[in-house]
Write a protein that holds these residues in place. Structure first.
Motif, PDB file in Angstrom:
ATOM      1  N   MET A  87     -34.373  11.706 -25.739  1.00 37.07           N
ATOM      2  CA  MET A  87     -33.564  10.599 -25.215  1.00 37.07           C
ATOM      3  C   MET A  87     -32.078  10.823 -25.484  1.00 37.07           C
ATOM      4  SD  MET A  87     -35.688   7.086 -25.861  1.00 37.07           S
ATOM      5  CE  MET A  87     -36.714   7.508 -27.244  1.00 37.07           C
ATOM      6  N   CYS A  88     -31.740  11.287 -26.685  1.00 39.59           N
ATOM      7  CA  CYS A  88     -30.330  11.543 -26.993  1.00 39.59           C
ATOM      8  C   CYS A  88     -29.778  12.656 -26.114  1.00 39.59           C
ATOM      9  CB  CYS A  88     -30.176  11.905 -28.464  1.00 39.59           C
ATOM     10  SG  CYS A  88     -30.485  10.526 -29.587  1.00 39.59           S
ATOM     11  N   PHE A  89     -30.577  13.693 -25.912  1.00 38.69           N
ATOM     12  CA  PHE A  89     -30.138  14.789 -25.050  1.00 38.69           C
ATOM     13  C   PHE A  89     -29.886  14.289 -23.624  1.00 38.69           C
ATOM     14  CE2 PHE A  89     -31.947  17.848 -28.184  1.00 38.69           C
ATOM     15  CZ  PHE A  89     -30.866  18.699 -28.248  1.00 38.69           C
ATOM     16  N   ARG A  90     -30.787  13.477 -23.119  1.00 35.40           N
ATOM     17  CA  ARG A  90     -30.655  13.035 -21.735  1.00 35.40           C
ATOM     18  C   ARG A  90     -29.523  12.028 -21.561  1.00 35.40           C
ATOM     19  NH1 ARG A  90     -36.518  12.401 -18.950  1.00 35.40           N
ATOM     20  NH2 ARG A  90     -35.122  11.515 -17.373  1.00 35.40           N
ATOM     21  N   LEU A  91     -29.315  11.174 -22.572  1.00 33.75           N
ATOM     22  CA  LEU A  91     -28.186  10.245 -22.484  1.00 33.75           C
ATOM     23  C   LEU A  91     -26.849  10.967 -22.594  1.00 33.75           C
ATOM     24  CD1 LEU A  91     -29.567   7.256 -24.573  1.00 33.75           C
ATOM     25  CD2 LEU A  91     -29.073   7.279 -22.125  1.00 33.75           C
ATOM     26  N   ASN A  92     -26.883  12.216 -23.021  1.00 30.55           N
ATOM     27  CA  ASN A  92     -25.681  13.038 -23.043  1.00 30.55           C
ATOM     28  C   ASN A  92     -25.163  13.317 -21.634  1.00 30.55           C
ATOM     29  OD1 ASN A  92     -23.787  14.389 -24.699  1.00 30.55           O
ATOM     30  ND2 ASN A  92     -24.693  16.349 -24.173  1.00 30.55           N
ATOM     31  N   PHE A  93     -25.986  13.005 -20.618  1.00 21.47           N
ATOM     32  CA  PHE A  93     -25.594  13.204 -19.221  1.00 21.47           C
ATOM     33  C   PHE A  93     -25.453  11.875 -18.496  1.00 21.47           C
ATOM     34  CE2 PHE A  93     -27.588  17.101 -20.551  1.00 21.47           C
ATOM     35  CZ  PHE A  93     -26.789  18.084 -19.983  1.00 21.47           C
ATOM     36  N   ALA A  94     -25.186  10.783 -19.239  1.00 21.15           N
ATOM     37  CA  ALA A  94     -25.058   9.465 -18.615  1.00 21.15           C
ATOM     38  C   ALA A  94     -23.778   9.379 -17.787  1.00 21.15           C
ATOM     39  CB  ALA A  94     -25.074   8.382 -19.695  1.00 21.15           C
ATOM     40  N   VAL A 127     -20.922   6.383 -23.526  1.00 21.27           N
ATOM     41  CA  VAL A 127     -22.326   6.706 -23.808  1.00 21.27           C
ATOM     42  C   VAL A 127     -22.484   8.206 -24.024  1.00 21.27           C
ATOM     43  CG1 VAL A 127     -24.673   6.680 -22.898  1.00 21.27           C
ATOM     44  CG2 VAL A 127     -23.156   4.710 -22.536  1.00 21.27           C
ATOM     45  N   ILE A 128     -21.803   8.993 -23.194  1.00 19.00           N
ATOM     46  CA  ILE A 128     -21.904  10.455 -23.326  1.00 19.00           C
ATOM     47  C   ILE A 128     -21.412  10.893 -24.701  1.00 19.00           C
ATOM     48  CG2 ILE A 128     -20.991  12.643 -22.446  1.00 19.00           C
ATOM     49  CD1 ILE A 128     -20.883  11.344 -19.669  1.00 19.00           C
TER      50      ILE A 128
END
Length: 946
Positions: free
Chosen positions: A145-152, A157-158
């Motif tokens: 989840m943290c990895f994917r939110l890195n592309f928000a 958020v990023i």
């Protein structure tokens, strides 16, 4: 109020807020909230403060149910309240482990729905940081989840997700460190069996030998490697690809922050060898294709860390290369013992980055990396043990040092950029040098020194640019500054590595190999940089390094290296090309220098033409037998750098005197020439006078150097006084060197040119300082002084006679542990040998010395010495040479003194010799009055009572 009661009150407030917000559209959430409030009241009523938290934990499934339903509603307000409640329970450790997967699943749903992403990240950080609340697949999901939110979409958020990724990964590996501490054996090492590293675990399972925390870390680390290699992860399910910049940063963070994990677990070492190293080697490829990476967020824009489509795919990409070299630096400095073979490959690849066809920033990165490596003595020692010492292995240490040396030489032969134009309005001189800026000037090429820290080493720039996507424009001289710092560090590290070997360091094979692998390249580079240096602090640093090399070569018994390094110091102490043209020495010359042909009409060389070093003295070359008349009359200039180098040379000779051996000649010859150019004339007292003994105006000294001359004289006096501390062999080498220089002066004097009196003066000072051990040096030293006293050049002859007679007088006074008869015979023997010299001025000093001995030490002379004394006096009128009246008068005074004061103490044989000597004075025809006096004295001797 206790912590437990505050939790209950806050929890009830959250449930009440959730119920109020949900009563309109989410009745199920409202009902669940009210039920949970009743549950909380029931728990509180029957609990004490000590067991309240544990009872809440037991009921966490029911208490969390309304919050989970609130998250599932996706209503922003309900989600906010629900996540606050979850965070509160987690923070107070009031959640059972079996409830966590449901929470994680709801957080996943919120992430996919792009709902309250910041609060989701906050909750994930709390869950992972709380003991071992989450592990295995749930932990993996939190990380994903943290990895994917890195592309928000939202930059906030990023940034938060990026920080959370790093935080969570650190937490994972900190768990392993704690676990190892709890389960360590008596040696503080984990119980992992080494056999675990021999086989890889199944793709989706960690090795069975690992404990839970280590198993999670193993799976995470392996997946990071897989993602960096553009492969599908087996544990971080839900991530297809990851930016290489982020992946390399995370890899470096783990490797640098938790080396103990790799030391304690063979399974992690296996990953290093099988995953990390091949990946790094692959990424080193200059033709690597950089893939564009799609966002992991379902609805976010396409982002990538790779070059855009119009970028050449085989062009080196700075963010990747920079992070890659950071990883390599960590692997070499932290894990060398585990990756000996792999590190050899890494070092070879780093050196390839320095090749001439590479971009400037690539060479800069490689130099920054090598600078960090060469600053570690233990690492250089390990390189030598693993590579250079082995007969059929690559000479890695030698390659590193020679690579730095080659870069420095290439910088001056073919600089990347330098300004050779002069602009009056830009604060620069004719070479493009900024006024007062430190740097190097060589053959018209000006390269500044930049980014110097307080410790004197260049600051790294490129390896720290983690927030840049393009390399900066490197300032002129940046790469050379790095190479300079790396070479200085290599020299100091070499010294430390050898010193760390202990008492037997200078006899060990390792120390010899360390020195042989690096000395020649270090010396060539230091010599070149010293030639080009125009800054006093840079020059001082380089001189210290050369002095260090001299010390090492002496202690390691490396005469060739010692002579070459001393040659470099001597070369720097004298004007350009002076050492080669006047002394005929080639030691320490720069590898960039090439032989020059044609007519030599000046001492200025192309290499240092236009040097801004301050000229402090102008003089002439010291005469040598091979020096042409053209060069003899040519003016030579000394700069402040020459004097600075001379001070270092003298200090180096003083420190390493016992091991200089044959090198004493080069050192003393260089010092002799320097004091001649400065117009420093030796005096019999051991000091120096400036301006010549007869008002010599060939030397011009500036006020800047006037204060240096007394300092130089004092250092030279200390150097020769120090010879008293040398062993017999060392003392003989000093005397032999001075005698050789003195012989050259004698050959110069044959051509009726005034020679240097430095060697004779320093022979006198050396003999004076070592009179306590007279038998060691007396015969060779006095024999040479007698030879000097025999030359036809009057001033040199006078120096030889003065030095000899001063030593004879002092030697008779000195308290020496030697039989007195032998001592007196040894001391007077050279005075007797002077009788073979035909020059009256020398014989006059001989008789003066003898008179002083008779007057001051006559009573202490042993009977065995009187025949020698009488013979010396009589030789003036009975030898093969004819002398003038003054010498005959002076000699007869000695006869008269012996008759009047010492006749009663003489033996019959001595009286007979004295009578015969008196008779010879009576028959000489040069001085009538002396003849008459001698005859009268003979008559008085006839009445001596037997």
């Amino acid at each position: 109020m206790s912590e437990a009661k505050r939790l209950v009150e806050s929890l009830q407030a959250d449930l009440r807020s959730l119920s109020n917000e949900a009563k309109k559209k989410h009745n199920s959430v409202k009902d669940a909230s009210e039920a949970a409030m009743v549950k909380v009241r029931n728990i509180t009523d029957g609990a004490t403060e000590s067991n309240l938290i544990s009872r809440l934990r037991q009921a966490s499934n029911e208490l969390l149910h309304p919050f989970v339903m609130g998250c599932a509603s996706k209503n922003p307000r309900l989600v906010q309240i629900s996540l606050a409640g979850v965070q509160r329970l987690v923070q107070h450790r009031a959640v059972e482990t079996n409830v966590v997967p449901a929470i994680v699943q709801e957080l996943w749903s919120l992430m996919e729905a792009e709902c309250e992403e910041l609060r989701v990240l906050q909750t994930l950080s709390l869950i992972v940081s709380t003991d071992h609340l989450v592990s295995g697949p749930s932990l993996a999901k939190c990380l994903v989840m943290c990895f994917r939110l890195n592309f928000a979409k939202d930059p906030i958020v990023i940034n938060t997700a990026s920080a959370s990724v790093r935080q969570l990964i650190d937490l994972v590996f900190e768990r392993i460190v704690k676990e190892d501490g709890l389960n360590a054996n008596g040696n503080g090492q984990s119980q992992t069996q080494p056999e675990a590293a021999k086989t890889s675990a199944p793709p989706r399972l960690p090795p069975a030998t690992l404990k839970p925390a280590a198993a999670d870390g193993y799976m995470l680390f392996r997946d990071l490697c897989l993602l960096l290699n553009a492969e599908q992860p087996s544990w971080l399910i839900g991530i297809q690809e990851m930016t290489r910049t982020l992946g390399l940063e995370l890899l470096e963070s783990v490797l640098s922050g938790y080396p103990s994990i790799f030391a304690n677990h063979q399974e992690f070492v296996f990953l290093l060898k099988e995953q990390v190293c091949p990946l790094v080697i692959k990424l080193f490829s200059p033709n690597l294709k950089y893939l564009q990476v799609a966002s992991q967020h379902p609805h976010s824009r396409q982002t990538a860390d790779a070059p855009s489509s119009d970028r050449q795919q085989d062009r080196p990409y700075f963010p990747i290369a920079m992070r890659l070299l950071r990883v390599v630096c960590v692997l070499i400095t932290r894990f060398y013992d585990l990756l000996v073979t792999e590190c050899e490959i890494f070092l070879t690849l780093i050196l390839k980055f320095m090749e001439s066809d590479k971009l400037p920033w690539q060479r800069g990165l490689a130099l920054e990396t090598l600078h960090r490596i060469t600053a570690k003595p233990d690492l250089l020692r390990s390189f030598c043990i693993s590579y250079d010492l082995k007969p059929h292995s690559a000479k890695v240490l030698q390659s590193i040092v020679s690579g730095l040396a080659g870069f420095v030489q290439a910088s001056f032969l073919k600089p990347e950029s330098h300004n050779q134009s002069s602009k009056e309005d830009d604060g620069s001189d004719g070479n493009g040098q900024a006024i007062g800026q430190p740097g190097f000037l060589y053959r018209g090429i000006w390269i500044p020194l930049c980014f110097i820290s307080a410790q004197g080493s260049p600051k790294t720039l490129l390896l720290e640019l983690l927030d840049k996507h393009e390399p900066p424009l490197l300032s002129d001289g940046y790469c050379l500054s790095l190479a300079y710092g790396g070479m200085v560090d290599a020299c100091q590290s070499l010294y430390q590595a050898i010193e760390n070997e202990g008492a037997a360091a200078y006899k060990s094979e390792l120390s010899q190999a360390l020195f042989n692998s690096s000395h020649s390249s270090i010396l060539a580079t230091l010599s070149l940089l010293l030639d080009a240096s125009i800054d006093e602090s840079i020059t001082e640093t380089l001189l210290k390094c050369l002095s260090t090399l001299v010390g090492l070569s002496c202690r390691l018994d490396q005469p060739g290296a010692r002579d070459a390094t001393l040659g470099a110091l001597c070369k720097a102490s004298l004007p350009p090309n002076y050492l080669v043209r006047v002394l005929g020495a080639h030691s320490g010359s720069s590898p960039v220098d090439s032989p020059r042909s044609g007519k030599i009409d000046a001492f200025e060389s192309d290499a240092t033409a236009g040097h801004p070093n301050q000229v402090v003295a102008v003089g002439t070359a010291c005469p040598t037998p091979a020096l042409s008349s053209q060069l003899l009359s040519a003016p030579v200039m000394l700069t402040s750098k020459n004097l600075q180098s001379t001070r270092s040379l003298i200090a180096t000779a003083q420190i390493n005197g016992p091991q200089l051996n044959e090198s004493w000649h080069l050192v003393l010859a260089s010092v002799q020439h320097l004091v001649w150019i400065l117009g420093m004339k030796p005096s019999p007292s051991g000091g120096f006078r400036t301006g010549g003994e007869s008002g010599d105006a060939t030397t011009v000294l500036t006020t800047a150097v006037m204060a240096d001359v007394p300092v130089m004289a004092s250092m030279l006096n200390k150097l020769f006084d120090m010879t008293a501390e040398l062993d017999e062999v060392g003392l003989h080498h000093v005397i032999a060197a001075l005698c050789k220089l003195s012989s050259e002066s004698m050959r110069v004097a044959q051509n009726q040119r005034e020679p240097s009196f430095f060697p004779v003066a320093k022979l006198l000072q050396t003999g004076w300082a070592n009179l306590k051990r007279l038998p060691v040096f007396w015969k060779p030293l006095t024999a040479h002084l007698i030879e000097v006293s025999s030359v036809s050049f009057a001033k040199l002859r006078e120096w030889g006679a003065t030095a000899l007679t001063m030593l004879v007088r002092q030697a008779l006074v000195e308290n020496i542990d030697l039989d007195e008869v032998k001592r007196q015979q040894m001391v007077l023997a050279p005075l007797f040998d002077v009788c073979e010299i035909e020059f009256a001025d020398v014989r006059q000093k001989q008789i003066d010395c003898l008179m002083q001995i008779i007057q001051s030490r006559g009573q202490q002379l042993k009977p065995e010495l009187w025949p020698t004394v009488i013979t010396i006096v009589g030789s003036v009128v009975s030898g093969q040479f004819s002398f003038d009246e003054a010498l005959i008068k002076q000699s007869y005074q000695a006869v008269n003194l012996m008759v009047t004061d010492f006749l009663e103490t003489l033996s019959l044989r001595c009286v007979q010799m004295l009578v015969e000597t008196d008779a010879k004075f009576g028959v000489q025809q040069k001085e009538l009055n002396i003849s008459l006096s001698a005859v009268g004295q003979l008559v008085s001797l006839l009445y001596i009572d037997d």
